[in-house]
Design a protein around this motif. Structure first.
Motif, mmCIF file in Angstrom:
data_model
loop_
_atom_site.group_PDB
_atom_site.id
_atom_site.type_symbol
_atom_site.label_atom_id
_atom_site.label_comp_id
_atom_site.label_asym_id
_atom_site.label_seq_id
_atom_site.Cartn_x
_atom_site.Cartn_y
_atom_site.Cartn_z
ATOM 1 N N GLU A 1 0.833 -1.218 0.000
ATOM 2 C CA GLU A 1 0.000 0.000 0.000
ATOM 3 C C GLU A 1 0.856 1.251 0.000
ATOM 4 O OE1 GLU A 1 -3.374 0.722 -0.005
ATOM 5 O OE2 GLU A 1 -3.540 -1.389 -0.615
ATOM 6 N N LYS A 2 1.853 1.265 0.873
ATOM 7 C CA LYS A 2 2.665 2.458 1.058
ATOM 8 C C LYS A 2 4.108 2.117 0.709
ATOM 9 C CE LYS A 2 3.362 6.095 4.427
ATOM 10 N NZ LYS A 2 4.252 6.190 5.525
ATOM 11 N N GLU A 3 4.692 2.932 -0.137
ATOM 12 C CA GLU A 3 6.052 2.638 -0.573
ATOM 13 C C GLU A 3 7.046 2.712 0.588
ATOM 14 O OE1 GLU A 3 8.975 3.878 -4.081
ATOM 15 O OE2 GLU A 3 6.991 4.835 -4.174
ATOM 16 N N ASN A 4 8.056 1.901 0.520
ATOM 17 C CA ASN A 4 9.159 1.966 1.483
ATOM 18 C C ASN A 4 8.719 1.697 2.921
ATOM 19 O OD1 ASN A 4 11.953 2.367 1.935
ATOM 20 N ND2 ASN A 4 11.537 4.388 2.761
ATOM 21 N N ARG A 5 7.720 0.818 3.098
ATOM 22 C CA ARG A 5 7.323 0.441 4.449
ATOM 23 C C ARG A 5 7.377 -1.086 4.572
ATOM 24 N NH1 ARG A 5 1.644 2.224 7.344
ATOM 25 N NH2 ARG A 5 0.770 0.949 5.657
ATOM 26 N N VAL A 6 7.934 -1.533 5.676
ATOM 27 C CA VAL A 6 8.138 -2.977 5.829
ATOM 28 C C VAL A 6 6.814 -3.664 6.161
ATOM 29 C CG1 VAL A 6 8.617 -3.137 8.332
ATOM 30 C CG2 VAL A 6 9.938 -4.557 6.736
ATOM 31 N N VAL B 1 5.931 -17.577 7.067
ATOM 32 C CA VAL B 1 5.604 -16.191 6.719
ATOM 33 C C VAL B 1 5.228 -15.468 8.005
ATOM 34 C CG1 VAL B 1 4.013 -14.682 5.455
ATOM 35 C CG2 VAL B 1 4.736 -16.873 4.445
ATOM 36 N N PHE B 2 5.923 -14.378 8.276
ATOM 37 C CA PHE B 2 5.597 -13.554 9.443
ATOM 38 C C PHE B 2 5.154 -12.194 8.932
ATOM 39 C CE2 PHE B 2 8.895 -16.564 10.632
ATOM 40 C CZ PHE B 2 8.392 -17.113 11.800
ATOM 41 N N ARG B 3 3.862 -11.928 8.990
ATOM 42 C CA ARG B 3 3.409 -10.580 8.632
ATOM 43 C C ARG B 3 3.481 -9.742 9.904
ATOM 44 N NH1 ARG B 3 -1.588 -12.568 5.065
ATOM 45 N NH2 ARG B 3 -2.320 -12.973 7.177
ATOM 46 N N ALA B 4 4.135 -8.599 9.819
ATOM 47 C CA ALA B 4 4.391 -7.844 11.047
ATOM 48 C C ALA B 4 4.235 -6.350 10.817
ATOM 49 C CB ALA B 4 5.807 -8.133 11.538
ATOM 50 N N LYS B 5 3.851 -5.658 11.888
ATOM 51 C CA LYS B 5 3.719 -4.200 11.794
ATOM 52 C C LYS B 5 5.081 -3.516 11.858
ATOM 53 C CE LYS B 5 -0.931 -3.951 13.629
ATOM 54 N NZ LYS B 5 -1.700 -3.841 14.859
ATOM 55 N N THR B 6 5.966 -4.106 12.632
ATOM 56 C CA THR B 6 7.349 -3.592 12.686
ATOM 57 C C THR B 6 8.294 -4.789 12.705
ATOM 58 O OG1 THR B 6 7.367 -3.616 15.099
ATOM 59 C CG2 THR B 6 6.770 -1.534 14.070
ATOM 60 N N THR C 1 15.520 2.350 10.500
ATOM 61 C CA THR C 1 16.322 2.507 9.280
ATOM 62 C C THR C 1 15.589 3.469 8.350
ATOM 63 O OG1 THR C 1 15.223 0.744 8.055
ATOM 64 C CG2 THR C 1 17.033 0.074 9.512
ATOM 65 N N THR C 2 16.106 3.640 7.145
ATOM 66 C CA THR C 2 15.430 4.527 6.199
ATOM 67 C C THR C 2 14.226 3.836 5.547
ATOM 68 O OG1 THR C 2 17.013 3.899 4.486
ATOM 69 C CG2 THR C 2 17.480 5.929 5.730
ATOM 70 N N VAL C 3 13.980 2.601 5.925
ATOM 71 C CA VAL C 3 12.731 1.931 5.521
ATOM 72 C C VAL C 3 11.770 2.022 6.701
ATOM 73 C CG1 VAL C 3 11.690 -0.306 4.942
ATOM 74 C CG2 VAL C 3 13.874 0.368 3.906
ATOM 75 N N GLU C 4 10.584 2.491 6.469
ATOM 76 C CA GLU C 4 9.641 2.706 7.578
ATOM 77 C C GLU C 4 9.253 1.397 8.261
ATOM 78 O OE1 GLU C 4 6.274 5.334 7.222
ATOM 79 O OE2 GLU C 4 7.329 6.319 5.563
ATOM 80 N N GLY C 5 9.248 1.452 9.579
ATOM 81 C CA GLY C 5 8.853 0.281 10.352
ATOM 82 C C GLY C 5 9.953 -0.757 10.513
ATOM 83 N N ILE D 1 -1.281 -2.103 6.542
ATOM 84 C CA ILE D 1 -0.183 -2.696 5.764
ATOM 85 C C ILE D 1 -0.759 -3.842 4.934
ATOM 86 C CG2 ILE D 1 1.982 -4.010 5.918
ATOM 87 C CD1 ILE D 1 2.556 -2.511 8.534
ATOM 88 N N LYS D 2 -0.361 -3.870 3.668
ATOM 89 C CA LYS D 2 -0.875 -4.954 2.820
ATOM 90 C C LYS D 2 0.273 -5.822 2.306
ATOM 91 C CE LYS D 2 -3.307 -5.986 -1.352
ATOM 92 N NZ LYS D 2 -3.382 -5.519 -2.718
ATOM 93 N N VAL D 3 0.202 -7.068 2.644
ATOM 94 C CA VAL D 3 1.173 -8.036 2.108
ATOM 95 C C VAL D 3 0.350 -9.120 1.427
ATOM 96 C CG1 VAL D 3 2.902 -9.758 2.700
ATOM 97 C CG2 VAL D 3 2.910 -7.562 3.889
ATOM 98 N N SER D 4 0.418 -9.176 0.112
ATOM 99 C CA SER D 4 -0.460 -10.106 -0.613
ATOM 100 C C SER D 4 0.081 -11.533 -0.588
ATOM 101 C CB SER D 4 -0.589 -9.646 -2.070
ATOM 102 O OG SER D 4 0.671 -9.801 -2.690
ATOM 103 N N ASP D 5 -0.812 -12.466 -0.840
ATOM 104 C CA ASP D 5 -0.395 -13.868 -0.943
ATOM 105 C C ASP D 5 0.616 -14.041 -2.076
ATOM 106 O OD1 ASP D 5 -2.012 -14.433 1.115
ATOM 107 O OD2 ASP D 5 -3.635 -15.329 -0.087
#
Ligand code: SFD
Ligand code: AMP
Length: 618
Positions: A165-170, A185-190, A398-402, A444-448
């Protein structure tokens, strides 16, 4: 073959359960009572990372409760040792919190040595305190186990997931279980990367039957760098690889000997060789040679010059100190609790330091962020002291968000060691929780699809082997794939010969670096065809890929800095002098994830500590 996928959603994902990772898991729970905290570890956190064997000293302790040192003093010390170039905001921040971490270690059962007269912790040196630390790692692991919702052992993280969804965010991380072969697979906010430093990048001195013996842990494979580099995080000071003076063949550390036993070095003729090289070193680095204590790299420099001039072998004079039975015991225990291999080497070579002065050597280079070196990710500093160029919202992000870092992962903050790495993990976790609380991790969106793509990539080395093994021409030789060990030795040869390893007395220049980069590119191409016969070899394959990406970054940085800032760590033969006019700065790189190309820039060094004092005085 169908492969099981295990999915986990969480708030804080800690990658690596070493010193920094255990600190992060512990602190995340303190601030984030209701958050879901997961720690994923390649080995088993009870005995993983650089502290697996134990340690005999905690090398970073201020002793503020007794007025021994203040954080400002530590900043000056680290700045001096790193020839002027550190992130003083990060160092100060770590130093002001490190004592509290050490006090917790004691509460949790770590046996500390005490000075019988003062009752204080027994000092080894100005910054170092002595411990009976064989069980250091299981003790901090217990704190992490009690704090995290779940610890996953034996899972190697290979890639970070990115938000769509948002560029440069983990968005999390993926990896595999090296025992079951399951895909995780670990989907995580940070995500907090705390995956340790890197050994086996440069060809080690111990090869053949001795391979695997290095000073820094042989299993430290550079994931701490490769993971952020791959997603385009900026890195800093990656050229600042470290070479260490160590006891020969066992790589036993020298700190306790120099500082506590007061042993000293001499050349084969019994001379103090360091003095001999004073004038010549001054020509290279100017007044830095007059600083106290002598910077680690410059001590190495004298050693290397003396050896090249034919003055070796260099010995540690132990015969005097070992006459004292207490110091003799300390000398042996130091290794038995930290680097058992050194005691074994001495026993096997008939070396009793009471009667024979043991030989020293300089190690192959390592990439780390926590010792007398500061390679790693470029992170935001703390809000109260970081200047604007060093601050973008969340401490240690880091310079990548989250995406946060701690310990060896983080660049610019040298001399953290075990205690400072744990402390930095705590700082990163506190900031990561704040990031979530301030709703920066929403939607945060992480697709299959993203996850499925990685699944194919991760297990490809197994496929390469299954197909390619039919063409094996003899032993392990196949035209269609290379094995991880073959690839590792090729990487080490490139780094050794072109980027300043032991065989070339740490010498490199623009031409060799460019050739090195070309060879590394081709190695990267060939690593598409790395073959793994089982899950353990699959781990080796991914370790190699992470080491190679780290190596590319180290080489790019070494090419960029046109000076010899740290003689004794490496030499740019075409720019043999330290050049404060042009290079009193930090170096930054960013690898474009789409093209794989690195871009380099300079960043200012702020001498915050003394500036603050100057302002207060005026
Ligand atoms: O004197 C993945 N260190 C010493 N520190 C001290 O305070 N005192 C000493 O006496 C020390 N000495 C010493 C030291 C290290 C070694 C090897 C020796 C002697 C022989 C330095 C500290 O140990 C070091 O500073 C810290 O441990 C650094 O902490 P951290 O957290 O950045 O790294 P780690 O502890 O190695 O942990 C990393 C973890 O990550 C795991 N991991 N997990 C999942 N997926 C992946 N892809 C992963 N990649 C790595 C690792 O398994 C590990 O658990 S003296 O010589 O300096
Ligand atoms: P080492 O055992 O070499 O990893 O070092 C342990 C600690 O002692 C680190 O804090 C080093 O910076 C410090 N140290 C090692 N050797 C010396 C020395 N000759 N002079 C001053 N500090 C040292």
């Amino acid at each position: 073959m169908t492969r099981k996928t295990v999915l986990e959603d969480c708030d804080v994902l800690v990658v690596g359960g070493g010193m920094a990772g255990t600190g992060a898991a512990f602190e995340a729970r303190h601030w984030g009572r209701d958050l879901k905290i997961i720690c994923v570890e390649k080995a088993n956190i009870d005995r993983s990372g650089a502290v697996a064997q134990g340690l005999y000293a905690i090398n970073c302790y201020m002793g503020m409760q007794w007025g021994e040192n203040q954080p400002e003093d530590h900043v000056r010390y680290a700045r001096n040792d790193l020839m002027g170039l550190v992130r003083e905001d990060l160092g100060y921040d770590m130093a002001r919190h490190v004592d509290s971490a050490v006090h917790m270690f004691e509460e949790w059962g770590l046996p500390m040595m005490r000075n019988k007269e003062t009752g204080r912790y027994q000092r080894e040196g100005k910054w170092q305190i002595m411990i009976h630390g064989e069980s250091y790692k299981p003790i901090v692991a217990e704190a992490a186990k009690k704090s995290a919702d779940k610890i996953y052992n034996r899972i190697m993280i290979t890639h970070l997931l990115m938000d769509e969804e948002k560029e440069n965010r983990v968005g999390g991380a993926v990896g595999f279980n090296m025992r079951t072969g399951d895909y995780h697979v670990f989907r995580a906010k940070t995500v907090i990367v705390a995956a340790g430093g890197a050994s086996h990048i440069f060809k080690p001195r111990a090869v053949g039957e001795g391979m695997g013996r290095t000073w820094y842990a042989p299993w430290s494979n550079g994931s701490a760098y490769a993971l952020p580099i791959a997603v385009g995080a900026k890195m800093t000071q990656m050229e600042n690889r470290i070479v260490l003076c160590r006891f020969k063949d066992g790589y036993g550390p020298v700190g306790a000997y120099f500082l506590h036993l007061k042993t000293y070095t001499q050349n084969a003729n019994g001379e103090n060789y360091e003095k001999k090289w004073y004038e010549k070193t001054k020509e290279l680095v100017g007044e830095y040679i007059d600083h106290h204590p002598t910077p680690t790299c410059l001590r190495n420099h004298a050693f290397i010059q003396e050896t090249m001039a034919g003055g070796g072998p260099i010995h540690m004079v132990t015969k005097e100190a070992f006459q004292d039975p207490h110091l003799e015991t300390v000398g042996w225990e130091n290794f038995l609790g930290m680097t058992v291999g050194q005691a074994v080497v001495w026993a096997s070579q008939n070396i009793d330091p009471k009667y024979t002065n043991p030989e020293l050597t300089t190690s192959e280079p390592y990439v780390m962020g926590s010792h007398a070196t500061c390679s790693g990710a470029w992170v935001s500093g703390p809000e109260d002291i970081a200047p604007p160029e060093y601050f973008w919202g969340y401490n240690r992000m880091t310079t990548v968000e989250g995406l946060f870092g701690a310990g060896d992962t983080v660049g610019g903050s040298a001399h953290k060691f075990s205690s400072g790495s744990f402390t930095e993990g705590r700082l990163a976790a506190k900031a990561a929780v704040k990031y979530i609380e301030e709703e920066k991790a929403k939607d945060i969106k992480v697709s299959d699809n993203q996850c499925e793509d990685f699944k194919e990539i991760i297990f490809k080395p197994l496929e390469n082997y299954t197909v390619g093994r039919n063409e094996i021409t003899g032993g392990t030789v196949s035209p269609s794939y290379i094995s991880p060990i073959q690839g590792l030795q090729r990487l080490q040869k490139i780094m050794d010969e072109y980027v300043g390893g032991i065989s070339y007395n740490y010498m490199t220049n623009e031409n060799t670096l460019k050739r090195g980069l070309e060879l590394l590119d081709w190695l990267q191409e060939d690593l598409e065809n790395v073959g793994a016969e089982d899950y353990h070899q699959l781990m080796r394959a991914w370790e190699l890929k992470h080491r190679t990406l780290t190596s590319q970054c180290v080489t790019e940085h070494t090419l960029f800095r046109q000076e010899t800032r740290w003689p004794g760590y490496y030499y740019r033969g075409d720019y043999m002098k330290l050049d404060d006019e042009n290079w009193h700065c930090l170096t930054l790189s960013r690898r474009d994830p789409k093209t794989g190309k690195f871009t380099m820039e300079k960043a200012p060094v702020y001498h915050i500590v003394d500036e603050k004092e100057k302002k207060e005085a005026s």
